[in-house]
Design a protein around this motif. Structure first.
Motif, PDB file in Angstrom:
ATOM      1  N   MET A  13       0.845  -1.205   0.000  1.00 35.67           N
ATOM      2  CA  MET A  13       0.000   0.000   0.000  1.00 35.67           C
ATOM      3  C   MET A  13       0.881   1.256   0.000  1.00 35.67           C
ATOM      4  O   MET A  13       0.641   2.190  -0.772  1.00 35.67           O
ATOM      5  CB  MET A  13      -0.906  -0.019   1.238  1.00 35.67           C
ATOM      6  CG  MET A  13      -1.725   1.228   1.423  1.00 35.67           C
ATOM      7  SD  MET A  13      -2.846   1.123   2.834  1.00 35.67           S
ATOM      8  CE  MET A  13      -1.698   1.177   4.191  1.00 35.67           C
ATOM      9  N   ALA A  14       1.898   1.260   0.866  1.00 34.10           N
ATOM     10  CA  ALA A  14       2.758   2.451   0.962  1.00 34.10           C
ATOM     11  C   ALA A  14       3.499   2.700  -0.358  1.00 34.10           C
ATOM     12  O   ALA A  14       3.659   3.853  -0.783  1.00 34.10           O
ATOM     13  CB  ALA A  14       3.746   2.292   2.115  1.00 34.10           C
ATOM     14  N   GLU A  15       3.905   1.627  -1.031  1.00 36.05           N
ATOM     15  CA  GLU A  15       4.585   1.812  -2.324  1.00 36.05           C
ATOM     16  C   GLU A  15       3.663   2.475  -3.338  1.00 36.05           C
ATOM     17  O   GLU A  15       4.099   3.263  -4.181  1.00 36.05           O
ATOM     18  CB  GLU A  15       5.039   0.456  -2.875  1.00 36.05           C
ATOM     19  CG  GLU A  15       6.456   0.115  -2.457  1.00 36.05           C
ATOM     20  CD  GLU A  15       6.796  -1.327  -2.742  1.00 36.05           C
ATOM     21  OE1 GLU A  15       6.360  -1.854  -3.791  1.00 36.05           O
ATOM     22  OE2 GLU A  15       7.478  -1.941  -1.892  1.00 36.05           O
ATOM     23  N   CYS A  16       2.384   2.148  -3.277  1.00 38.51           N
ATOM     24  CA  CYS A  16       1.437   2.748  -4.228  1.00 38.51           C
ATOM     25  C   CYS A  16       1.208   4.232  -3.928  1.00 38.51           C
ATOM     26  O   CYS A  16       0.934   5.020  -4.823  1.00 38.51           O
ATOM     27  CB  CYS A  16       0.102   2.013  -4.190  1.00 38.51           C
ATOM     28  SG  CYS A  16       0.261   0.299  -4.683  1.00 38.51           S
ATOM     29  N   VAL A  17       1.310   4.602  -2.656  1.00 33.87           N
ATOM     30  CA  VAL A  17       1.192   6.036  -2.320  1.00 33.87           C
ATOM     31  C   VAL A  17       2.443   6.750  -2.812  1.00 33.87           C
ATOM     32  O   VAL A  17       2.415   7.915  -3.196  1.00 33.87           O
ATOM     33  CB  VAL A  17       0.991   6.226  -0.788  1.00 33.87           C
ATOM     34  CG1 VAL A  17       1.000   7.692  -0.405  1.00 33.87           C
ATOM     35  CG2 VAL A  17      -0.317   5.579  -0.340  1.00 33.87           C
ATOM     36  N   ASP A  18       3.565   6.000  -2.811  1.00 30.47           N
ATOM     37  CA  ASP A  18       4.801   6.492  -3.379  1.00 30.47           C
ATOM     38  C   ASP A  18       5.367   7.693  -2.631  1.00 30.47           C
ATOM     39  O   ASP A  18       5.813   8.665  -3.232  1.00 30.47           O
ATOM     40  CB  ASP A  18       4.561   6.831  -4.874  1.00 30.47           C
ATOM     41  CG  ASP A  18       5.870   6.961  -5.624  1.00 30.47           C
ATOM     42  OD1 ASP A  18       6.860   6.384  -5.154  1.00 30.47           O
ATOM     43  OD2 ASP A  18       5.893   7.650  -6.667  1.00 30.47           O
ATOM     44  N   LEU A  19       5.296   7.631  -1.301  1.00 31.39           N
ATOM     45  CA  LEU A  19       5.983   8.597  -0.438  1.00 31.39           C
ATOM     46  C   LEU A  19       6.838   7.767   0.510  1.00 31.39           C
ATOM     47  O   LEU A  19       6.461   6.626   0.820  1.00 31.39           O
ATOM     48  CB  LEU A  19       4.969   9.400   0.382  1.00 31.39           C
ATOM     49  CG  LEU A  19       4.246  10.544  -0.323  1.00 31.39           C
ATOM     50  CD1 LEU A  19       3.086  11.030   0.539  1.00 31.39           C
ATOM     51  CD2 LEU A  19       5.193  11.702  -0.620  1.00 31.39           C
ATOM     52  N   PRO A  20       7.955   8.294   0.997  1.00 28.17           N
ATOM     53  CA  PRO A  20       8.747   7.512   1.953  1.00 28.17           C
ATOM     54  C   PRO A  20       7.893   7.121   3.158  1.00 28.17           C
ATOM     55  O   PRO A  20       7.130   7.949   3.673  1.00 28.17           O
ATOM     56  CB  PRO A  20       9.856   8.486   2.363  1.00 28.17           C
ATOM     57  CG  PRO A  20       9.872   9.537   1.303  1.00 28.17           C
ATOM     58  CD  PRO A  20       8.506   9.618   0.705  1.00 28.17           C
ATOM     59  N   LYS A  21       8.003   5.864   3.590  1.00 29.52           N
ATOM     60  CA  LYS A  21       7.199   5.403   4.722  1.00 29.52           C
ATOM     61  C   LYS A  21       7.430   6.269   5.967  1.00 29.52           C
ATOM     62  O   LYS A  21       6.518   6.470   6.770  1.00 29.52           O
ATOM     63  CB  LYS A  21       7.531   3.938   5.038  1.00 29.52           C
ATOM     64  CG  LYS A  21       6.513   2.976   4.446  1.00 29.52           C
ATOM     65  CD  LYS A  21       6.935   1.545   4.627  1.00 29.52           C
ATOM     66  CE  LYS A  21       6.400   0.913   5.895  1.00 29.52           C
ATOM     67  NZ  LYS A  21       6.836  -0.488   6.035  1.00 29.52           N
ATOM     68  N   SER A  22       8.654   6.794   6.063  1.00 35.20           N
ATOM     69  CA  SER A  22       8.978   7.621   7.236  1.00 35.20           C
ATOM     70  C   SER A  22       8.175   8.930   7.245  1.00 35.20           C
ATOM     71  O   SER A  22       8.111   9.622   8.250  1.00 35.20           O
ATOM     72  CB  SER A  22      10.468   7.948   7.230  1.00 35.20           C
ATOM     73  OG  SER A  22      10.764   8.680   6.041  1.00 35.20           O
ATOM     74  N   GLN A  23       7.554   9.276   6.099  1.00 32.80           N
ATOM     75  CA  GLN A  23       6.781  10.523   6.044  1.00 32.80           C
ATOM     76  C   GLN A  23       5.277  10.277   6.134  1.00 32.80           C
ATOM     77  O   GLN A  23       4.466  11.148   5.848  1.00 32.80           O
ATOM     78  CB  GLN A  23       7.086  11.271   4.738  1.00 32.80           C
ATOM     79  CG  GLN A  23       8.501  11.775   4.701  1.00 32.80           C
ATOM     80  CD  GLN A  23       8.783  12.620   3.472  1.00 32.80           C
ATOM     81  OE1 GLN A  23       7.884  13.073   2.784  1.00 32.80           O
ATOM     82  NE2 GLN A  23      10.050  12.825   3.212  1.00 32.80           N
ATOM     83  N   LEU A  24       4.902   9.050   6.487  1.00 33.33           N
ATOM     84  CA  LEU A  24       3.479   8.717   6.554  1.00 33.33           C
ATOM     85  C   LEU A  24       3.123   8.195   7.936  1.00 33.33           C
ATOM     86  O   LEU A  24       3.942   7.538   8.583  1.00 33.33           O
ATOM     87  CB  LEU A  24       3.152   7.635   5.521  1.00 33.33           C
ATOM     88  CG  LEU A  24       3.195   8.062   4.051  1.00 33.33           C
ATOM     89  CD1 LEU A  24       3.204   6.832   3.140  1.00 33.33           C
ATOM     90  CD2 LEU A  24       2.024   8.977   3.709  1.00 33.33           C
ATOM     91  N   CYS A  25       1.892   8.443   8.356  1.00 31.82           N
ATOM     92  CA  CYS A  25       1.359   7.766   9.535  1.00 31.82           C
ATOM     93  C   CYS A  25       0.562   6.567   9.043  1.00 31.82           C
ATOM     94  O   CYS A  25      -0.282   6.706   8.155  1.00 31.82           O
ATOM     95  CB  CYS A  25       0.445   8.678  10.348  1.00 31.82           C
ATOM     96  SG  CYS A  25      -0.366   7.784  11.702  1.00 31.82           S
ATOM     97  N   ALA A  26       0.846   5.397   9.587  1.00 36.18           N
ATOM     98  CA  ALA A  26       0.056   4.204   9.274  1.00 36.18           C
ATOM     99  C   ALA A  26      -0.242   3.469  10.580  1.00 36.18           C
ATOM    100  O   ALA A  26      -0.351   2.247  10.620  1.00 36.18           O
ATOM    101  CB  ALA A  26       0.814   3.317   8.298  1.00 36.18           C
TER     102      ALA A  26
END
Ligand SMILES: O=P(O)(O)OC[C@H]1O[C@H](OP(=O)(O)OP(=O)(O)O)[C@H](O)[C@@H]1O
Ligand SMILES: NC(=O)CC[C@H](N)C(=O)O
Ligand code: SF4
Ligand SMILES: [Mg+2]
Length: 478
Positions: free
Chosen positions: A444-457
């Motif tokens: 899922m995070a790859e599809c958003v295509d932002l570094p995982k460190s910049q996302l809340c999940a």
């Protein structure tokens, strides 16, 4: 009953939020359109504050934008400067007194009293500390003190108002002390501000409207009034708009942790967040889902409405025909964001109905963006089987939701979620599916295509990147 609040003196100065500063324009109808475009972010109450430069009128009530405002109300809300709000309650119950914008009178000089109006998307996680600070500053106890019962937005408004007319000074001191998520728009009679927490959890964008400026939770609200997208408000930024133009300052060092659930469910597919078109992200996740969880089937269908882009992606990737097996009543909104379980369950029945001819005897793949409490899939699978489906394979465009959100989405306990401590097979049995597949967090995070460190999940992983309330449960190992 709608309650107009008028300050009648002369010159002084996740939810969806909207703000506009457009000298020479009557803006209430533009705010109406903006709130209408943002209705998917909150359906419980709505309101706007409008100023003509001398006095502010606040009009808010329980209900949808189309129920609360009519032509005559909008005509009476005169002015060129306004903010608006669609509420989905997270802290403080769903009742009139917690509807937004909130309003506080400011001291002013002599008879020139003014007011501060404020609208908030997000959720604060240190309301206890903030209540104590407010009491220390002003001696005021906002509400009878009780964990979780203080409306976070009222607290921010009261704290800022305690700085009197110097809103800039108030923002500089108050904002760094707020923990959690906040995208704010606020105004006095002559000025408009916006601010976004340093993690940029909830979206907030800036647009140009003729010579004026617009602020909105999502770009779809700019589109509806014909405003041009300029840029996002940066995490940790304050924007002020007044007769001298637009001014930007920073109250905290940015540390982006954008909510991944915005891409999955919350935002409208025609909105753009962090340069990503939400529809395209959802289609990519659907493709990823087909790669991770293939199945032999006759038809791919969506759970309307938010499951549609994922289902399109799944069908394209798998090569299985896409079809419509459920019709959504066009006059009903979102069920997940209803405030009670009874309303959510009733809503699903009113909202979706199967088309037996399209599904009878077929092996179906049904795609949805998420399973949270399980209400939707439980109800739909029953409907599909009654309508003659041969097999029902559920595919979900996000991982199992196993942890509460404290940053602006209303699932605040693990008990209300279907997934914690269960295997996928157990959940499949509980909802009545033949098979169930969730996309992986990495996929899922790859599809958003932002570094995982910049996302809340955090609701998927239990890794909370921002302070959570002290009474909240923590993920194992934290
Ligand atoms: O497992 P649950 O607790 O039922 O929650 C998840 C469901 O709720 C949301 O739909 P909703 O009806 O709110 O909105 P939508 O029309 O945008 O899909 C979401 O899209 C899922 O379908
Ligand atoms: N969903 C939200 O953004 C809610 C805003 C605020 N916490 C409230 O409950 O009113
Ligand atoms: S916990 Fe989930 S819903 Fe809440 S901000 Fe993080 S990703 Fe979004
Ligand atoms: Mg849905």
């Amino acid at each position: 009953m709608a309650a107009p609040h008028v300050t009648d003196d002369v010159p002084h100065d996740e939810c969806g939020v909207f703000g506009i500063f457009a000298p020479g324009e009557e803006v209430s109808k533009l705010v109406y359109l903006g709130l209408f475009a943002l209705q998917h972010r909150g359906q419980e109450s709505t309101g706007m504050a409008v100023s003509n430069g001398y006095r502010t009128m606040v009009f808010k009530d329980m209900g949808l934008v189309s129920q609360v405002f009519n032509e005559s109300a909008l005509n009476s809300l005169t002015g060129y400067l306004a903010i608006g709000h669609d509420r989905y309650s997270t802290t403080g119950s769903s009742e009139w007194s917690n509807a937004q914008p909130t309003y506080r009178e400011l001291p002013g000089d002599g008879r020139r009293k003014g007011g501060l109006s404020l609208a908030h998307n997000g959720n604060l996680t240190n309301t206890n500390e903030l209540s104590a600070w407010l009491e220390e500053r002003t001696g005021e106890q906002l509400l009878k003190y009780e964990m979780d019962s203080t409306n976070d937005t009222q607290l921010v408004t009261a704290l800022l108002a305690s700085y009197g007319n110097d809103i800039d000074a108030g923002l500089a001191e108050v904002l760094p002390r707020l923990a959690g998520a906040f995208s704010l728009v606020l105004m006095t009679e002559k000025k408009l501000w916006a601010a976004r927490d340093r993690h940029g959890v909830r979206p907030l964008v800036l647009g140009k409207f003729g010579d004026g400026w617009v602020l909105a939770s999502e770009t779809c609200a700019l589109d509806i009034i014909g405003a041009q997208f300029v840029r996002e408000i940066a995490p940790g930024e304050i924007i002020r708009v007044d007769e001298d133009g637009i001014h930007s300052s920073t109250f905290a060092k940015p540390e982006p942790k954008g909510c991944i659930f915005e891409y999955v469910y919350l935002a409208r597919p025609d909105s753009v967040i962090a340069d990503r078109q939400v529809q395209m992200v959802r289609e990519r996740i659907g493709r990823q889902l087909a790669i991770e969880h293939p199945v032999d089937a006759d038809m791919v269908m969506a759970t309307p409405a938010s499951g549609v882009p994922g289902a399109i992606g799944y069908a394209k990737q798998s090569g299985i025909e896409y079809g419509t097996g459920l019709v959504k009543n066009a006059y009903i909104g979102r069920t997940f964001i209803q405030p009670t379980q009874t309303m959510r369950q009733l809503g699903i029945k009113m909202k979706l109905n199967p088309i037996p001819e399209a599904i009878k005897g077929k092996r179906l793949v049904i795609v949805d963006d998420s399973i949270v409490r399980g209400n939707t899939q439980r109800a739909i699978i029953k409907m599909l089987r009654q309508a003659g489906a041969k097999e029902v394979h559920v595919r979900i465009s996000s991982p199992p939701v196993t942890w509460p959100c404290y940053y602006g989405i209303d699932f605040s306990t693990r008990e209300e979620l279907i997934a914690p401590d269960k295997t996928t097979e157990q959940i499949a049995r509980e909802i009545g599916a033949d098979t169930l597949g969730y996309v992986s967090l990495d996929g899922m995070a790859e599809c958003v295509d932002l570094p995982k460190s910049q996302l809340c999940a955090a609701c998927f992983s239990g890794n909370y990147p921002i302070q959570i309330p002290s009474h909240a449960p923590r993920a194992c190992g934290d």
